[in-house]
Design a protein around this motif. Structure first.
Motif, PDB file in Angstrom:
ATOM      1  N   GLN A 173       0.679  -1.218   0.141  1.00  8.37           N
ATOM      2  CA  GLN A 173      -0.010   0.069  -0.004  1.00  8.37           C
ATOM      3  C   GLN A 173       0.974   1.261  -0.005  1.00  8.37           C
ATOM      4  O   GLN A 173       2.173   1.109  -0.066  1.00  8.37           O
ATOM      5  CB  GLN A 173      -1.108   0.239   1.344  1.00  8.37           C
ATOM      6  CG  GLN A 173      -0.351  -0.537   2.481  1.00  8.37           C
ATOM      7  CD  GLN A 173       0.187   0.353   3.170  1.00  8.37           C
ATOM      8  OE1 GLN A 173       0.801   1.506   2.924  1.00  8.37           O
ATOM      9  NE2 GLN A 173       0.539   0.070   4.643  1.00  8.37           N
ATOM     10  N   THR A 179       3.465   2.415   3.043  1.00  6.07           N
ATOM     11  CA  THR A 179       4.634   1.372   3.077  1.00  6.07           C
ATOM     12  C   THR A 179       5.365   1.549   1.554  1.00  6.07           C
ATOM     13  O   THR A 179       6.383   1.289   1.467  1.00  6.07           O
ATOM     14  CB  THR A 179       4.484   0.081   3.619  1.00  6.07           C
ATOM     15  OG1 THR A 179       3.266  -0.360   2.958  1.00  6.07           O
ATOM     16  CG2 THR A 179       4.335   0.092   4.936  1.00  6.07           C
ATOM     17  N   HIS A 218      -4.075   4.518   1.400  1.00  4.54           N
ATOM     18  CA  HIS A 218      -3.788   5.011   2.860  1.00  4.54           C
ATOM     19  C   HIS A 218      -3.682   6.509   3.107  1.00  4.54           C
ATOM     20  O   HIS A 218      -3.668   7.200   4.262  1.00  4.54           O
ATOM     21  CB  HIS A 218      -2.385   4.640   3.528  1.00  4.54           C
ATOM     22  CG  HIS A 218      -2.664   3.159   4.080  1.00  4.54           C
ATOM     23  ND1 HIS A 218      -3.107   2.166   3.365  1.00  4.54           N
ATOM     24  CD2 HIS A 218      -2.169   2.727   5.271  1.00  4.54           C
ATOM     25  CE1 HIS A 218      -3.225   1.186   4.291  1.00  4.54           C
ATOM     26  NE2 HIS A 218      -2.476   1.353   5.478  1.00  4.54           N
ATOM     27  N   ASP A 276       1.725  -4.632   4.794  1.00  4.17           N
ATOM     28  CA  ASP A 276       1.016  -4.263   5.570  1.00  4.17           C
ATOM     29  C   ASP A 276       0.462  -5.300   6.453  1.00  4.17           C
ATOM     30  O   ASP A 276       0.367  -6.527   6.002  1.00  4.17           O
ATOM     31  CB  ASP A 276      -0.325  -3.449   4.940  1.00  4.17           C
ATOM     32  CG  ASP A 276      -1.246  -3.043   6.030  1.00  4.17           C
ATOM     33  OD1 ASP A 276      -1.495  -1.723   5.789  1.00  4.17           O
ATOM     34  OD2 ASP A 276      -1.879  -3.628   6.444  1.00  4.17           O
ATOM     35  N   GLY A 278       2.039 -10.228   6.774  1.00  6.07           N
ATOM     36  CA  GLY A 278       2.791  -8.907   6.421  1.00  6.07           C
ATOM     37  C   GLY A 278       4.069  -8.883   6.791  1.00  6.07           C
ATOM     38  O   GLY A 278       4.546  -9.660   7.804  1.00  6.07           O
ATOM     39  N   SER A 310       1.105  -2.394  13.299  1.00  9.25           N
ATOM     40  CA  SER A 310       1.278  -2.238  12.040  1.00  9.25           C
ATOM     41  C   SER A 310       2.870  -2.741  11.370  1.00  9.25           C
ATOM     42  O   SER A 310       3.757  -2.693  12.268  1.00  9.25           O
ATOM     43  CB  SER A 310       1.050  -1.205  11.246  1.00  9.25           C
ATOM     44  OG  SER A 310      -0.034  -0.421  11.831  1.00  9.25           O
ATOM     45  N   ARG A 345       5.059  -1.491   9.626  1.00 12.26           N
ATOM     46  CA  ARG A 345       5.843  -0.286   9.281  1.00 12.26           C
ATOM     47  C   ARG A 345       7.404  -0.373   9.573  1.00 12.26           C
ATOM     48  O   ARG A 345       7.838  -0.293  10.518  1.00 12.26           O
ATOM     49  CB  ARG A 345       5.186   0.817   9.642  1.00 12.26           C
ATOM     50  CG  ARG A 345       4.962   1.186  11.338  1.00 12.26           C
ATOM     51  CD  ARG A 345       4.317   2.557  11.676  1.00 12.26           C
ATOM     52  NE  ARG A 345       2.613   2.326  11.272  1.00 12.26           N
ATOM     53  CZ  ARG A 345       1.927   2.949  11.670  1.00 12.26           C
ATOM     54  NH1 ARG A 345       2.066   3.872  12.819  1.00 12.26           N
ATOM     55  NH2 ARG A 345       0.388   2.678  11.375  1.00 12.26           N
TER      56      ARG A 345
END
Length: 894
Positions: free
Chosen positions: A88, A91, A128, A211, A226, A779, A781
């Motif tokens: 997404q 990221t 996002h 994600d 993820g 998340s 991230r």
């Protein structure tokens, strides 16, 4: 990519489906007593090993180890080759920035920049970035989309460049839907196929995504989870994912959901059970008679929440429900035929008889008839509260959790008049009610249910309270189609749940600002107000800076709480308001029956909706098509506050420097339990007086144009300043202080964590972070690890780590160390005045080895404590020695 296997187990064969013949690797051909005992998720892993057996990345011994189902096998490192990658934009932008920087680095090292190119299919879905600025009007969608393109023009130009510059890289433009729902409804195939030297190949659809909620696709029997962007980039570039053979926890479902309960209630119950069980780093596979009638959408809802219950994935095998969904969502006839034939031929088809033989490392059981209507909150997804007890629980949380004095813990005692309005605000008022996120907006039962609740409420004459910010952000355009066809969008609009965008919105923190009078009242009264959202995350500081209490709920309960307007109202018993004749209306009066919901779904959800919406999915709107970009293979780093060439590869040599022990490190922060990646790397708003805010203003950016931390992830200068900048984070080096602050020990002054880091780095002082249990939840991230590295942190020492963040730290060359049970920051009485040495790194460190942490106290005393290196595999050790995974890959490619 299809590797020629050594095929030691002679599993290579042909599968005929109609007129098409496929080469497959059929594990059921292996003569081994444990074949029937393998859970389906492990069969998918086994096929991956069989197909990639080359004696280098995958050996016969790896396959033997998986087949053994022994405890010893759980320490075996294997290589997993996903078929594809999902991304997404939050990221995806920094991942493309990394790839562009690697091309520059490759060029400077004398290599071919074009070698930096995805070798597996990559789909990036822009979902996002849209924010809920406009709401509650028919123009909300158009206004929000307009602002989205204005704010994110530089990012979108960059992503379009990536789409042109890299092969196997496709971008799904803004306004299409949430990446996981697009994956479920369109991208995922359950069984993947491609063309090889010998013709067509077929194999299970597998993936990793940047994600954490990539796990949603496991509801469609697609094994995936993820990872951080840096791991995903390595997979793109042809590297296998290094992992230990996982434990598999079997979760048996039986019984039938009671009238009045929803898939959201079920998943919140499962989340609580599994988080309590402890499944971090494990596969969860669902089985039992309850699956026979469970819709694919309900399975996807459960699979989606795997990050919240801590598992690597929550897997559902292929069965007739899978086929039903593939047909409904418009998959082509060849794919549908292939899925059924392949699953039945290779043992991936679910059957209750086969389930009796499965070997699970542990099991849980849930009788679904025991599930009750629920919420989760006010701070964590696993903190489930039964709906009937939610009001009382909130009152207790107000005093015990939010530290409100008991005599002020009511709305009447805390009320603040809202300027120019005819109402007052107090503790517990619901100021955000958002139907949002991939978890629930993918599920027609709860979305149709929300529309029916709205219809009945409007017909009774009920209205949403005036202080509630309402929004509807479906996960795909198909949702709009069936809500409109059912005639339900009209009623949602009348309650203020107008379409605001197709994206994550409130769930990712893009809730947009509260109305200024509401925000002013919250600040004036220091009020604990609430949000209710149909999301998957409610961590501190995530949803909105003015909202301290956040509750996850079904879309149906989101509408109900917007009508009630306050968390201290027991909506199971108290009136939601009065009808047009003045009689009280209760929740039971507007709650649709399960049959009513199902009948509406049967009449309205059609295959042609999917065909129409996904017919030209990569084309995008006129706004997207107007965006122009360069065709250069190497990115031209123009002056931008969104996109910047990162410093990771500056001065990089062909050979890595030797790793060294850490000497004289200072603690940058001492943190408690359940520190999330939201705490470490926020995605929400940027404060004007923060280091990141000051940086942007120094570069001519007005506060109104700051956008969010998530949208700025392509600029390392912004992100390093935003690391540990969450407004609710508490550093135990400072008592009673919230926000990203620390004590700069040499002078004793209190500084922003970034500012203290700059001072420490100017004197070459290494840094560490100390933390409690479940460090890095949430998340996937990678900026939580990138920012940590750029702050000068050499090691994070915690009681336990979540899977993705641990990997991300290693991927950025940061050492994750784990206290042994019985030892932690409290038993060691750490206050931040100490310095730390870490020894054993430079003397031939091995995976999962104990290292020595030496604590030098301010009074001159010294203490040695053993800590476990959470570099779990030999490949991870190579990443660490290279200074990170991208450095390792780059050196290999050169």
């Amino acid at each position: 990519m299809f590797i020629q296997s050594k095929d030691s187990f002679k599993t290579k064969s042909k599968l005929q489906v109609g007129s098409q013949s496929y080469t497959i690797f059929n594990a059921h051909k292996i003569q081994h007593p444990n074949i029937k005992k393998l859970p389906v998720s492990l069969k998918v892993l086994l096929e991956n090993l069989l197909r990639h057996e080359d004696g280098l990345h995958v050996s016969k011994e790896d396959i033997d180890s998986l087949l053994s189902l022994s405890n010893e096998s759980l320490t075996r490192e294997i290589s997993f080759f996903p078929a594809r990658v999902l991304m997404q934009d939050f990221t995806g932008v920094p991942a493309v920035v990394d790839l562009a920087a690697m091309r520059d680095a490759m060029k400077s090292l004398g290599g071919d920049p074009k070698k930096i190119n995805p070798l597996v299919p990559v789909d990036l879905v822009i979902d996002h970035s849209v924010m809920v600025d406009a709401f509650g009007t028919p123009k909300s969608f158009d206004e929000n989309v307009k602002m989205e393109f204005e704010r994110n023009h530089e990012r979108y130009v960059f992503l379009k460049w990536g789409q042109n510059a890299f092969q196997n890289f496709k971008v799904v433009p803004p306004g299409t839907g949430i990446c996981h729902q697009v994956n479920l409804e369109y991208l995922g195939k359950t069984v993947w196929s491609n063309q090889g030297p010998e013709g067509a190949n077929a194999f299970p659809d597998t993936l990793v995504g940047t994600d954490s909620h990539t796990t949603m696709i496991n509801g469609l029997a697609v094994l995936g989870w993820g990872v951080g962007g840096i791991e995903a980039e390595a997979v793109m570039l042809g590297q296998p994912l290094s992992m230990l053979i996982p434990e598999v926890v079997g979760f048996k479902l039986d019984g039938k959901m009671q009238e009045g309960t929803t898939a959201t209630d079920l998943v919140l119950t499962i989340t609580q059970m599994l988080r309590k069980k402890g499944v971090v780093g494990k596969f969860v596979e669902f089985y039992g008679p309850g699956l026979a009638t469970m819709s694919l959408a309900d399975r996807a809802t459960i699979a989606n929440m795997a990050p919240e219950y801590g598992a690597t994935c929550g897997f559902f095998p292929v069965d007739e429900q899978t086929m039903k969904y593939l047909r409904l969502s418009g998959r082509d006839a060849a794919t549908i035929a292939l899925v059924e034939a392949y699953a039945k031929e290779t043992g991936l088809w679910r059957s209750e008889e086969a389930e009796k033989h499965y070997h699970f490392n542990d099991t849980l059981h849930l009788d679904m008839s025991t599930v009750e209507p629920s919420l989760a909150g006010p701070k964590r997804p696993q903190d489930r509260v039964v709906l009937a007890g939610a009001a009382e629980d909130f009152k207790k949380q107000l005093v015990a959790g939010f530290q409100v004095e008991a005599d002020k813990a009511t709305k009447s005692a805390s009320a603040v008049t809202v300027d120019t309005q005819n109402y007052s605000l107090g503790h517990g008022d619901v100021v955000i009610a958002a139907i949002t996120s991939c978890t629930n907006t993918s599920n027609p039962s709860v979305m149709i249910g929300a529309g029916l609740v709205a219809k009945k409420a409007v017909e009774k004459g009920l209205t949403v309270k005036p202080w509630v910010k309402t929004s509807l952000a479906p996960g795909s355009q198909v949702v709009t189609d069936y809500l409109e066809r059912a005639g339900l969008q009209t009623y949602l609009d009348k309650l203020g749940f107008n379409l605001v965008g197709y994206g994550c919105t409130t769930c990712i923190g893009n809730s947009g600002p509260l109305d200024p009078p509401v925000a002013g009242a919250v600040e004036k009264g220091n009020l604990v107000v609430a949000s209710v959202l149909s999301g998957n995350r409610n961590f501190e500081g995530r949803i909105n800076p003015h909202v301290k209490a956040n509750y996850l709920a079904s879309p149906m309960l989101v509408v109900a709480h917007a009508l009630a307007g306050n968390m201290m109202i027991d909506i199971t018993r108290d009136s939601l308001g009065n009808d047009s004749s003045g009689k009280p209306v209760y929740l039971k009066d507007i709650w649709p029956s399960s049959q009513e919901i199902q009948d509406t779904i049967n009449k309205t959800v059609e295959t042609k909706m999917f065909d129409t919406r996904y017919g030209n999915v990569f084309a995008g709107t006129e706004d997207w098509q107007k965006i122009n970009t360069t065709s250069s293979q190497v990115y031209n780093w123009e002056k931008s506050t969104y996109i910047k060439n990162p410093p990771y590869f500056e001065g990089m040599a062909l050979k890595p420097e030797a790793v060294h022990d850490v000497k004289g490190a200072r603690p940058l922060a001492i943190l408690g339990d359940s520190i999330t990646t939201d705490h470490i790397s926020p995605a929400g708003s940027i404060k004007k007086d923060s280091p990141a805010g000051r940086y942007l203003m120094s570069h001519g950016v007005d506060a109104k144009d700051f956008n969010s931390y998530g949208s700025r992830r392509g600029n390392d200068e912004v992100m390093v300043r935003g690391t540990f900048a969450n407004i609710r984070i508490k550093n135990e080096m400072l008592q009673g202080v919230e926000g990203g602050m620390t004590k700069y020990v040499p002078s004793g002054e209190t500084l922003a964590i970034y500012d203290a880091s700059v001072k420490y780095q100017s004197t070459m002082t290494p840094l560490v972070v100390i933390a409690g249990k479940e460090y890095g939840t949430g998340s996937s991230r990678d900026w939580a690890a990138k920012g940590t590295r750029l702050l000068g942190v050499k090691a994070v020492i915690a009681e336990s780590f979540e899977r993705i963040h641990r990997s991300n730290l290693i991927g950025m060359g940061v050492l994750p160390l784990q206290f042994h049970p019985g030892t932690d920051r409290k038993t060691l009485h750490l206050d931040g005045s100490e310095t730390f040495d870490i020894s054993g790194i430079e003397s031939g460190m091995k995976p999962q080895q104990d290292l020595m942490l030496t604590i030098h106290r301010a009074n001159g005393q010294k203490e040695d404590v053993k800590v476990r290196s959470r570099i779990d595999t030999a490949v991870e050790l190579e990443y660490y020695k290279n200074g990170g995974i991208l450095h390792y890959v780059l050196r290999k490619l050169v």
